[in-house]
Design an enzyme around this catalytic site. Structure first.
Site, PDB file in Angstrom:
ATOM      1  N   GLU A  16       0.799  -1.214   0.000  1.00  0.00           N
ATOM      2  CA  GLU A  16       0.000   0.000   0.000  1.00  0.00           C
ATOM      3  C   GLU A  16       0.835   1.270   0.000  1.00  0.00           C
ATOM      4  OE1 GLU A  16      -3.586  -2.229   2.341  1.00  0.00           O
ATOM      5  OE2 GLU A  16      -2.515  -0.702   3.429  1.00  0.00           O
ATOM      6  N   CYS A  36      -0.932   4.434  10.462  1.00  0.00           N
ATOM      7  CA  CYS A  36       0.342   3.734  10.708  1.00  0.00           C
ATOM      8  C   CYS A  36       0.089   2.341  11.247  1.00  0.00           C
ATOM      9  CB  CYS A  36       1.143   4.412  11.795  1.00  0.00           C
ATOM     10  SG  CYS A  36       1.544   6.070  11.484  1.00  0.00           S
ATOM     11  N   CYS A  68       3.200   8.246   1.851  1.00  0.00           N
ATOM     12  CA  CYS A  68       3.813   7.205   2.668  1.00  0.00           C
ATOM     13  C   CYS A  68       3.997   5.982   1.768  1.00  0.00           C
ATOM     14  CB  CYS A  68       2.877   6.910   3.846  1.00  0.00           C
ATOM     15  SG  CYS A  68       3.492   5.599   4.900  1.00  0.00           S
ATOM     16  N   CYS A 101       7.642  -6.988  14.596  1.00  0.00           N
ATOM     17  CA  CYS A 101       7.369  -6.179  15.791  1.00  0.00           C
ATOM     18  C   CYS A 101       5.985  -6.562  16.303  1.00  0.00           C
ATOM     19  CB  CYS A 101       7.445  -4.692  15.456  1.00  0.00           C
ATOM     20  SG  CYS A 101       9.074  -4.224  14.853  1.00  0.00           S
ATOM     21  N   CYS A 138       7.041  -7.989   6.118  1.00  0.00           N
ATOM     22  CA  CYS A 138       8.254  -7.580   6.823  1.00  0.00           C
ATOM     23  C   CYS A 138       8.694  -8.732   7.706  1.00  0.00           C
ATOM     24  CB  CYS A 138       7.994  -6.340   7.674  1.00  0.00           C
ATOM     25  SG  CYS A 138       9.470  -5.760   8.543  1.00  0.00           S
ATOM     26  N   CYS A 185       2.610  -4.630  15.107  1.00  0.00           N
ATOM     27  CA  CYS A 185       2.526  -4.167  13.715  1.00  0.00           C
ATOM     28  C   CYS A 185       1.841  -5.203  12.836  1.00  0.00           C
ATOM     29  CB  CYS A 185       3.933  -3.896  13.185  1.00  0.00           C
ATOM     30  SG  CYS A 185       3.966  -3.509  11.418  1.00  0.00           S
TER      31      CYS A 185
HETATM   32  N1  SAH Z   1       9.834  -0.684   9.222  1.00  0.00           N
HETATM   33  C1  SAH Z   1       9.988   0.698   9.455  1.00  0.00           C
HETATM   34  C2  SAH Z   1       9.017   1.552   8.672  1.00  0.00           C
HETATM   35  C3  SAH Z   1       7.600   1.075   8.559  1.00  0.00           C
HETATM   36  S1  SAH Z   1       6.639   1.120  10.012  1.00  0.00           S
HETATM   37  C4  SAH Z   1       9.898   1.008  10.939  1.00  0.00           C
HETATM   38  O1  SAH Z   1       9.536   0.123  11.708  1.00  0.00           O
HETATM   39  O2  SAH Z   1      10.247   2.120  11.304  1.00  0.00           O
HETATM   40  C5  SAH Z   1       6.252   2.852  10.201  1.00  0.00           C
HETATM   41  C6  SAH Z   1       5.915   3.243  11.626  1.00  0.00           C
HETATM   42  O3  SAH Z   1       4.630   2.742  12.029  1.00  0.00           O
HETATM   43  C7  SAH Z   1       6.913   2.703  12.631  1.00  0.00           C
HETATM   44  O4  SAH Z   1       7.289   3.674  13.566  1.00  0.00           O
HETATM   45  C8  SAH Z   1       6.102   1.609  13.281  1.00  0.00           C
HETATM   46  O5  SAH Z   1       6.620   1.274  14.523  1.00  0.00           O
HETATM   47  C9  SAH Z   1       4.738   2.204  13.339  1.00  0.00           C
HETATM   48  N2  SAH Z   1       3.678   1.237  13.611  1.00  0.00           N
HETATM   49  C10 SAH Z   1       3.668  -0.080  13.292  1.00  0.00           C
HETATM   50  N3  SAH Z   1       2.521  -0.649  13.720  1.00  0.00           N
HETATM   51  C11 SAH Z   1       1.788   0.316  14.301  1.00  0.00           C
HETATM   52  C12 SAH Z   1       0.483   0.353  14.881  1.00  0.00           C
HETATM   53  N4  SAH Z   1      -0.285  -0.740  14.923  1.00  0.00           N
HETATM   54  N5  SAH Z   1       0.039   1.516  15.372  1.00  0.00           N
HETATM   55  C13 SAH Z   1       0.799   2.638  15.279  1.00  0.00           C
HETATM   56  N6  SAH Z   1       2.029   2.673  14.724  1.00  0.00           N
HETATM   57  C14 SAH Z   1       2.523   1.526  14.229  1.00  0.00           C
HETATM   58 FE1  SF4 Z   2       8.561  -4.290  10.080  1.00  0.00          FE
HETATM   59 FE2  SF4 Z   2       6.322  -3.356  11.173  1.00  0.00          FE
HETATM   60 FE3  SF4 Z   2       8.509  -3.663  12.668  1.00  0.00          FE
HETATM   61 FE4  SF4 Z   2       8.441  -1.695  10.826  1.00  0.00          FE
HETATM   62  S1  SF4 Z   2       7.128  -1.863  12.652  1.00  0.00           S
HETATM   63  S2  SF4 Z   2      10.109  -3.148  11.219  1.00  0.00           S
HETATM   64  S3  SF4 Z   2       7.201  -2.716   9.225  1.00  0.00           S
HETATM   65  S4  SF4 Z   2       7.341  -5.319  11.658  1.00  0.00           S
END
Ligand code: SAH
Ligand code: SF4
Length: 360
Positions: free
Chosen positions: A91, A338, A104, A115, A111, A118
């Site tokens: 997306e 996000c 964005c 995390c 990925c 996420c």
């Molecule tokens: N992988 C990179 C970039 C993509 S994620 C990273 O982790 O930085 C972009 C941002 O969205 C990151 O700061 C991530 O931690 C945040 N993010 C991921 N899941 C989220 C959620 N469920 N609610 C709010 N922010 C989230």
């Molecule tokens: Fe990957 Fe999501 Fe962690 Fe960013 S926040 S590194 S997209 S798993």
């Protein structure tokens, strides 16, 4: 197979044209047509010799990613789902604001870093996006939105905060960044292009050397114990190393601060005590904080922090003279906020099929 020219940065395009027996300066001319004008048809590139146009039409193309769907939020946010052939779409999200338009962009399908909060991480890793698929998100979005009254493209800022970890798709990401910055392509300032990383320390050093742009680091926890749990890559690159890498990055960065992103999870990382610990952690790194209220998705046990907890957390940082903003949630009605990007093509198709089945 035709060569997709969106896969080339300026250098690679010059090499390609030289191999065709052309002068390398043709690359600049071609780039201006592709990116500044937004022209996908070689026949329309009137200042390029007809013989070269014919040759290009035979062996090359300008092919943006295959967009399967566009969704429009009540607040003007737009989301495009790109088919990258992995079952799950990728997306890109456009967020209009008064003084700027931000896109964005995603860099991977899925990925690998998993995390815990996420939704992209939950689908696992499918594959890296190509240069054409990364820069093509910008090409496509500009093309769809059209130039503004001043004849400029509406997208003034790009954040690599979509799906995937940009620094684990390093080469393709850097080629796409170069096209964003190149004066013959989009000519964006380095300060308006931001890479967001979960903290891949060696790649942060490479980025600083090869293509320094604004940097956002996803911190999310004030100590290794909690960060190991929320951002598992922390077990490989713990906070002490990450903070040192941030300091090194600032030696060449276009901005004089790092943006720390911090997702606010109710009862997990949002106490005042944790905010105080955070202040100590970042003591030696000039930084700003961006607090992101957690955006829920199916299959998560986390909840968004309460607004008063976010406010108190922010106060602690502000009292320590750290500029702190709370991210406004945009586009959550279309799951474009996000961490909600999951490109659920399969699910939605299934639901559509069920609906159709139900009608008949
Ligand atoms: N992988 C990179 C970039 C993509 S994620 C990273 O982790 O930085 C972009 C941002 O969205 C990151 O700061 C991530 O931690 C945040 N993010 C991921 N899941 C989220 C959620 N469920 N609610 C709010 N922010 C989230
Ligand atoms: Fe990957 Fe999501 Fe962690 Fe960013 S926040 S590194 S997209 S798993």
């Amino acid at each position: 197979m035709k060569q997709n020219l969106l896969d080339f940065d300026a250098h690679a395009l010059a090499v390609y044209l030289t191999e065709m027996g052309e002068k390398p300066f043709r690359a600049r001319q071609l780039m201006r047509w592709i990116y500044r004008v937004g022209e996908p048809d070689f026949a329309a590139m009137t200042d390029i010799a007809a013989s070269l146009r014919d040759k290009l039409a035979q062996c090359a193309s300008i092919t943006p990613p295959n967009v399967m769907r566009e969704e429009l939020s009540d607040d003007g946010t737009r989301k495009w789902l790109l088919n990258v052939g992995t079952g799950n779409a990728v997306e890109a999200v456009y967020i209009p604001e008064e003084t700027r338009g931000t896109l964005c962009v995603s860099t991977q399908a899925g990925c690998a870093l998993d995390c815990s909060f996420c939704s992209t991480g939950k689908q696992g890793f499918n594959r890296n996006l190509s240069v054409a698929e990364i820069i093509g998100q910008l090409w496509w979005a500009n093309h769809q939105l059209g130039k503004n009254a001043e004849g400029l493209w509406p997208i003034s800022n790009v954040v690599l905060m979509g799906m995937g970890e940009p620094l684990l798709n390093f080469d393709n990401t850097v080629s796409a960044l170069r096209l964003m910055l190149d004066d013959h392509a989009y000519g964006l300032s380095r300060r308006r292009v931001t890479v967001s990383t979960s903290g891949i320390v060696p790649a942060m050093d490479r980025l600083r050397e090869e293509c320094p742009v604004a940097l956002a680091v996803s911190l999310h926890a004030p100590n290794d114990k909690l960060r190991d749990e929320l951002v598992p890559i922390n077990q490989k690159y713990p906070l002490r190393e990450l903070m040192a890498a941030c300091q090194r990055y600032l030696e060449k960065a276009p901005r004089d601060f790092i943006t720390f992103e911090y997702v606010m999870l109710d009862g997990v990382n949002d106490s005042e005590q944790q905010a105080r610990e955070l202040v100590k952690l970042v003591r030696d790194v000039p930084c700003k904080f961006n607090l992101i209220p957690f955006n829920p998705f199916p299959q998560t046990h986390y909840q968004r922090s309460r607004p008063d907890a976010i406010q108190r957390f922010r106060d602690v940082l502000m009292q320590a003279d750290i500029v702190t903003t709370t991210r406004k949630t945009r586009g959550d009605d279309i799951a474009a906020a996000c961490g909600q990007l999951a490109g659920q093509v399969q699910d939605k198709t299934k639901r559509t099929m069920q609906r159709i089945a139900g009608v008949h």
